[in-house]
Design a protein around this motif. Sequence first.
Motif, short mmCIF file in Angstrom:
data_model
loop_
_atom_site.label_atom_id
_atom_site.label_comp_id
_atom_site.label_asym_id
_atom_site.label_seq_id
_atom_site.Cartn_x
_atom_site.Cartn_y
_atom_site.Cartn_z
N SER A 185 -6.54 -2.75 -4.92
CA SER A 185 -5.40 -3.07 -5.79
C SER A 185 -4.85 -4.25 -5.56
O SER A 185 -4.19 -4.89 -6.40
CB SER A 185 -4.82 -2.07 -6.55
OG SER A 185 -3.68 -1.71 -5.79
N ILE A 186 -4.79 -4.65 -4.30
CA ILE A 186 -3.94 -5.88 -3.80
C ILE A 186 -4.58 -6.98 -4.50
O ILE A 186 -5.78 -7.22 -4.16
CB ILE A 186 -3.68 -5.69 -2.39
CG1 ILE A 186 -2.85 -4.92 -1.82
CG2 ILE A 186 -3.17 -7.26 -2.20
CD1 ILE A 186 -2.84 -4.56 -0.29
N THR A 187 -3.91 -7.97 -5.18
CA THR A 187 -4.68 -9.02 -5.90
C THR A 187 -4.76 -10.21 -4.75
O THR A 187 -3.93 -10.33 -3.93
CB THR A 187 -3.95 -9.56 -7.20
OG1 THR A 187 -2.68 -9.94 -6.62
CG2 THR A 187 -3.81 -8.37 -8.10
N ALA A 246 -9.03 8.15 -0.30
CA ALA A 246 -9.38 7.69 -1.31
C ALA A 246 -8.18 6.85 -2.03
O ALA A 246 -8.41 5.74 -2.68
CB ALA A 246 -10.06 8.76 -2.59
N ALA A 247 -6.99 7.32 -1.90
CA ALA A 247 -5.72 6.95 -2.35
C ALA A 247 -5.50 5.38 -1.79
O ALA A 247 -4.95 4.63 -2.37
CB ALA A 247 -4.56 8.01 -2.47
N ILE A 248 -5.53 5.57 -0.31
CA ILE A 248 -5.33 4.38 0.30
C ILE A 248 -6.27 3.21 0.20
O ILE A 248 -5.80 2.14 -0.07
CB ILE A 248 -5.51 4.82 1.99
CG1 ILE A 248 -4.42 5.52 2.41
CG2 ILE A 248 -5.17 3.45 2.72
CD1 ILE A 248 -4.35 6.31 3.77
N GLU A 249 -7.64 3.57 0.02
CA GLU A 249 -8.71 2.70 -0.25
C GLU A 249 -8.39 1.99 -1.75
O GLU A 249 -8.48 0.80 -1.80
CB GLU A 249 -10.15 3.22 -0.27
CG GLU A 249 -10.40 3.31 1.13
CD GLU A 249 -11.75 4.20 1.27
OE1 GLU A 249 -12.33 4.57 0.06
OE2 GLU A 249 -12.17 4.63 2.27
N ALA A 250 -7.88 2.88 -2.60
CA ALA A 250 -7.82 2.49 -4.08
C ALA A 250 -6.47 1.45 -3.96
O ALA A 250 -6.47 0.40 -4.68
CB ALA A 250 -7.72 3.60 -5.04
N SER A 251 -5.43 1.97 -3.31
CA SER A 251 -4.13 0.94 -3.04
C SER A 251 -4.52 -0.39 -2.76
O SER A 251 -4.20 -1.46 -3.06
CB SER A 251 -3.39 1.80 -2.52
OG SER A 251 -2.02 1.11 -2.33
N TRP A 252 -5.11 -0.28 -1.35
CA TRP A 252 -5.81 -1.54 -0.77
C TRP A 252 -6.62 -2.49 -1.57
O TRP A 252 -6.34 -3.49 -1.85
CB TRP A 252 -6.69 -1.41 0.72
CG TRP A 252 -6.95 -2.35 1.29
CD1 TRP A 252 -7.70 -3.16 1.26
CD2 TRP A 252 -5.96 -3.15 2.34
NE1 TRP A 252 -7.63 -4.01 2.01
CE2 TRP A 252 -6.68 -4.18 2.75
CE3 TRP A 252 -4.65 -2.78 2.86
CZ2 TRP A 252 -6.22 -5.12 3.81
CZ3 TRP A 252 -3.96 -3.67 3.84
CH2 TRP A 252 -4.93 -4.63 4.17
N VAL A 259 0.87 -1.27 0.16
CA VAL A 259 0.20 -0.09 0.07
C VAL A 259 0.96 1.26 0.16
O VAL A 259 0.67 2.14 -0.68
CB VAL A 259 -0.99 -0.06 1.10
CG1 VAL A 259 -1.56 1.26 1.29
CG2 VAL A 259 -2.03 -1.28 1.09
N LYS A 260 1.89 1.36 0.92
CA LYS A 260 2.70 2.36 1.03
C LYS A 260 3.60 2.77 -0.24
O LYS A 260 3.34 3.74 -0.64
CB LYS A 260 3.54 2.31 2.29
CG LYS A 260 2.82 2.31 3.55
CD LYS A 260 4.07 1.93 4.58
CE LYS A 260 3.57 1.98 5.92
NZ LYS A 260 4.64 1.73 6.86
N ARG A 261 4.24 1.67 -1.05
CA ARG A 261 4.67 1.65 -2.17
C ARG A 261 3.57 2.53 -3.24
O ARG A 261 4.03 3.12 -4.09
CB ARG A 261 5.47 0.41 -2.89
CG ARG A 261 6.65 0.11 -1.97
CD ARG A 261 7.10 -1.05 -2.59
NE ARG A 261 6.61 -2.10 -1.97
CZ ARG A 261 6.29 -3.22 -2.47
NH1 ARG A 261 6.35 -3.46 -3.95
NH2 ARG A 261 5.89 -4.40 -1.86
N LYS A 262 2.48 1.65 -3.49
CA LYS A 262 1.70 2.33 -4.45
C LYS A 262 1.07 3.89 -4.30
O LYS A 262 0.84 4.52 -4.99
CB LYS A 262 0.27 1.55 -4.32
CG LYS A 262 0.46 0.09 -4.84
CD LYS A 262 -0.78 -0.75 -4.85
CE LYS A 262 -0.27 -2.22 -5.27
NZ LYS A 262 -1.10 -2.64 -6.39
N LEU A 263 1.34 4.32 -2.69
CA LEU A 263 0.74 5.55 -2.47
C LEU A 263 2.06 6.73 -2.65
O LEU A 263 1.77 7.93 -2.99
CB LEU A 263 0.61 5.80 -1.07
CG LEU A 263 -0.89 5.17 -0.68
CD1 LEU A 263 -0.86 5.28 0.92
CD2 LEU A 263 -1.98 5.79 -0.92
N ARG A 264 3.17 6.07 -3.00
CA ARG A 264 4.42 6.96 -3.33
C ARG A 264 4.16 8.02 -4.47
O ARG A 264 4.42 9.09 -4.19
CB ARG A 264 5.60 6.40 -3.50
CG ARG A 264 6.03 5.78 -2.36
CD ARG A 264 7.67 5.17 -2.66
NE ARG A 264 7.91 4.28 -1.26
CZ ARG A 264 8.60 3.25 -1.49
NH1 ARG A 264 8.92 2.70 -2.69
NH2 ARG A 264 9.03 2.48 -0.40
#
Length: 154
Positions: free
Chosen positions: A124-126, A116-122, A99-104
């Motif tokens: 997107s984890i497959t 919203a970015a945290i929720e989208a990042s979470w 999640v942190k890497r995707k948020l960078r």
Amino acid sequence: REMPKCLKSSVKYPQSVMVWGAMSAAVSAASYQEILEHFMLPSAEKLHGDEDFIFQHDLAPAHSAKTTGKWFTDHGITVLNWPANSPDLNPIENLWDIVKRKLRDARPNTLDELKAAIEASWASITPQQCHRLIASMPRRIEAVISAKGFPTKY
């Protein structure tokens, strides 16, 4: 020199949020068992159907309460034995890193954008990423045993 196009604003102490993801903290044993009943059981049914699975949690007081152990026994759910102070064994830490890497690169400007970015990042984890982390548990356990409880690469 003070034209708006020449200035870039910055925030010394940006807003932040705390994120809860399939875990909880500072709850009573009774509250924890309600969470398990109303959220974990339906999720486990959806994910595993009638197949057996091993549940993992740490040694928080609500998790290690006798009544919680009885709840798991009554529901026929196997719980992974958990040694004290073993963050290397918790694959949720790897999910938080994803999640942190995707948020960078997200660069949210408001608290709502950050949420919203945290929720989208979470989101997107497959499932495959989760399955790989779960499949790594035997290696994690062996690494902790080999390291005699000292830190590992995990």
